[in-house]
Scaffold this active site. Structure first.
Site, PDB file in Angstrom:
ATOM      1  N   TYR A 133       0.825  -1.203   0.000  1.00  0.00           N
ATOM      2  CA  TYR A 133       0.000   0.000   0.000  1.00  0.00           C
ATOM      3  C   TYR A 133       0.863   1.259   0.000  1.00  0.00           C
ATOM      4  O   TYR A 133       1.361   1.707   1.028  1.00  0.00           O
ATOM      5  CB  TYR A 133      -1.049  -0.065   1.131  1.00  0.00           C
ATOM      6  N   LYS A 186       2.642 -16.136   0.071  1.00  0.00           N
ATOM      7  CA  LYS A 186       3.156 -16.518  -1.253  1.00  0.00           C
ATOM      8  C   LYS A 186       4.666 -16.689  -1.110  1.00  0.00           C
ATOM      9  O   LYS A 186       5.465 -16.141  -1.894  1.00  0.00           O
ATOM     10  CB  LYS A 186       2.769 -15.418  -2.271  1.00  0.00           C
ATOM     11  N   ASP A 219      -2.876 -18.142  -3.982  1.00  0.00           N
ATOM     12  CA  ASP A 219      -3.604 -18.585  -5.178  1.00  0.00           C
ATOM     13  C   ASP A 219      -4.463 -19.808  -4.860  1.00  0.00           C
ATOM     14  O   ASP A 219      -5.630 -19.895  -5.268  1.00  0.00           O
ATOM     15  CB  ASP A 219      -2.649 -18.846  -6.354  1.00  0.00           C
ATOM     16  N   ASP A 243      -7.018  -7.824   1.302  1.00  0.00           N
ATOM     17  CA  ASP A 243      -7.956  -6.934   0.622  1.00  0.00           C
ATOM     18  C   ASP A 243      -8.712  -7.712  -0.455  1.00  0.00           C
ATOM     19  O   ASP A 243      -9.939  -7.668  -0.554  1.00  0.00           O
ATOM     20  CB  ASP A 243      -7.144  -5.783   0.000  1.00  0.00           C
ATOM     21  N   ASP A 247     -12.879  -9.416  -0.334  1.00  0.00           N
ATOM     22  CA  ASP A 247     -13.971  -9.109  -1.270  1.00  0.00           C
ATOM     23  C   ASP A 247     -14.542 -10.406  -1.832  1.00  0.00           C
ATOM     24  O   ASP A 247     -15.752 -10.556  -1.984  1.00  0.00           O
ATOM     25  CB  ASP A 247     -13.474  -8.229  -2.432  1.00  0.00           C
TER      26      ASP A 247
END
Ligand code: ATP
Length: 357
Positions: A133, A186, A219, A243, A247
């Site tokens: 960010y 990851k 993933d 984030d 969603d």
């Protein structure tokens, strides 16, 4: 003991869903004989127009003084550059108030759509102060820049301190829920940064022996949420992964209009819906305010638990039950959930349920 909440309407559907959240929290205050007071202040386009910035310093100072903040959604993508007053209020508030944990539940409601046919009840714990960010990760200057006109770089920052405290939040929450924690990373590609995050996660395991622990690549996690989101309890991860996955999880739970969230630090907390300002719905009485009402209930509970104030915690739980009852009734369901009630009708129904509980 009184509670003062600072209410920042924001942009788009912000004013409508803030009015709904205040009506419901106000009703809970009466019903449970709490002394909740609202302070209002402008952020976003309203503040830009009046004082030249989307987040005036006075608002930030007030946010530090009150017991909690309710932040409406903001259209920060449409703001002018920072030099012309276009600060992202939620990013700045999270950073300045050190609201490091973004707690994002994804819970199915009876009566709301279940896009994948199954009920889910999970919480994503997202790191809120660093990662990719660009507006909050650097001490001076943004974390994204262009060394020449055809090259753009973004820096992703992962620190041991921020990793540890968000992971601790995840472990604690899992211990208080169904005792399952999934750490998402990851580290097969981002060996140093996500490697550090994982190292901290593993070092905390011994302190929470009752919590079943697993690790998933981000993933694989995206796929697993579609295949079997019901098997997850608490998911903890870095900023951008959280984030995106939140969603996805909210949509699986029934839609963004239901998606509550709390930004919490050790001293301050701010309720904020997961979604943006939905300009397509603004001013039409069509938004589902469940997201901000649920976020406000999370804030009441956070304040109640810190103060060991049972009435506040009971009020928060009652708000959740009243919202669930209004969603379960086809007559008071909002359009995003297949109903025809407007924002105001839905809010009135929640207040009635709250008074009758
Ligand atoms: P922003 O740029 O501020 O993120 P956006 O419209 O691109 O805004 P969101 O506001 O997050 O993104 O939402 C995407 C869509 O989801 C909205 O356009 C709207 O149709 C729907 N939506 C979001 N929030 C709600 C809500 N509270 N009630 C009903 N529908 C909603």
């Amino acid at each position: 003991m009184s509670v003062t909440l600072l209410c920042l309407e924001g942009d788009g559907i912000g004013p409508e869903i803030m009015a709904a959240a205040k009506a419901v929290v106000g009703a809970a205050s009466q019903r449970f004989e709490l002394d909740i007071k609202f302070n209002d202040a402008e952020i976003g386009f309203a503040a830009l127009k009046r004082v030249g910035t989307t987040l005036p310093n006075a608002v930030l100072e007030r946010a530090r003084e009150v017991d909690g903040v309710i932040i409406g959604p903001v259209s920060h993508n449409a703001y002018p550059p920072v030099a012309e007053g276009g600060v992202n209020p939620s990013g700045r508030l999270r950073r300045e108030m050190d609201l490091y944990a973004n707690i994002r539940p994804a819970k199915s409601f009876d009566g709301a759509p279940r896009p994948l046919g199954k009920k889910i009840d999970l919480v994503i714990v997202r790191e809120n102060t660093e990662g990719f960010y660009a507006d909050r990760s650097m001490h001076v200057g943004p974390g994204e820049f262009m060394p020449d006109a055809d090259t753009a770089l973004a820096l992703r920052k992962v620190t041991r301190r921020a990793s540890r405290r968000i992971l601790e939040t995840g472990f604690r929450l899992a211990a208080a829920r169904r005792e399952k924690l999934t750490v998402v990373h990851k580290a097969n590609v981002l060996r140093l940064s996500d490697g550090l995050f994982l190292e901290e996660a593993r070092s905390l395991r011994a302190a929470y022996p009752g919590v079943a622990y697993e690790e998933q690549l981000v993933d694989a996690m995206a796929a697993l949420l579609v295949r079997d989101a019901g098997r997850f309890d608490v998911i903890v991860t870095t900023n951008m992964f959280g984030d995106i996955l939140s969603d996805q999880a909210s949509e699986i739970a029934g839609g963004l209009g239901l998606a509550a969230s709390l930004n919490a630090g050790s001293e301050h907390a701010a309720a904020q819906a997961q979604h943006g300002s939905a300009p397509d719905l603004a001013g039409q009485d069509r938004a589902n305010p469940t997201s901000l009402i649920g976020s406000s209930a999370m804030l009441l509970r956070w304040i109640g638990e810190r103060r060991s104030d049972e009435a506040l915690v009971r009020a928060a739980l009652a708000v959740d039950r009243a919202v669930a009852a209004a969603i379960d009734d086809p007559k008071t369901r909002t359009a995003d959930l297949g109903g025809s009630a407007g924002t105001e009708d839905f809010t009135r129904a929640v207040v009635v349920h709250l008074e009758q509980l």
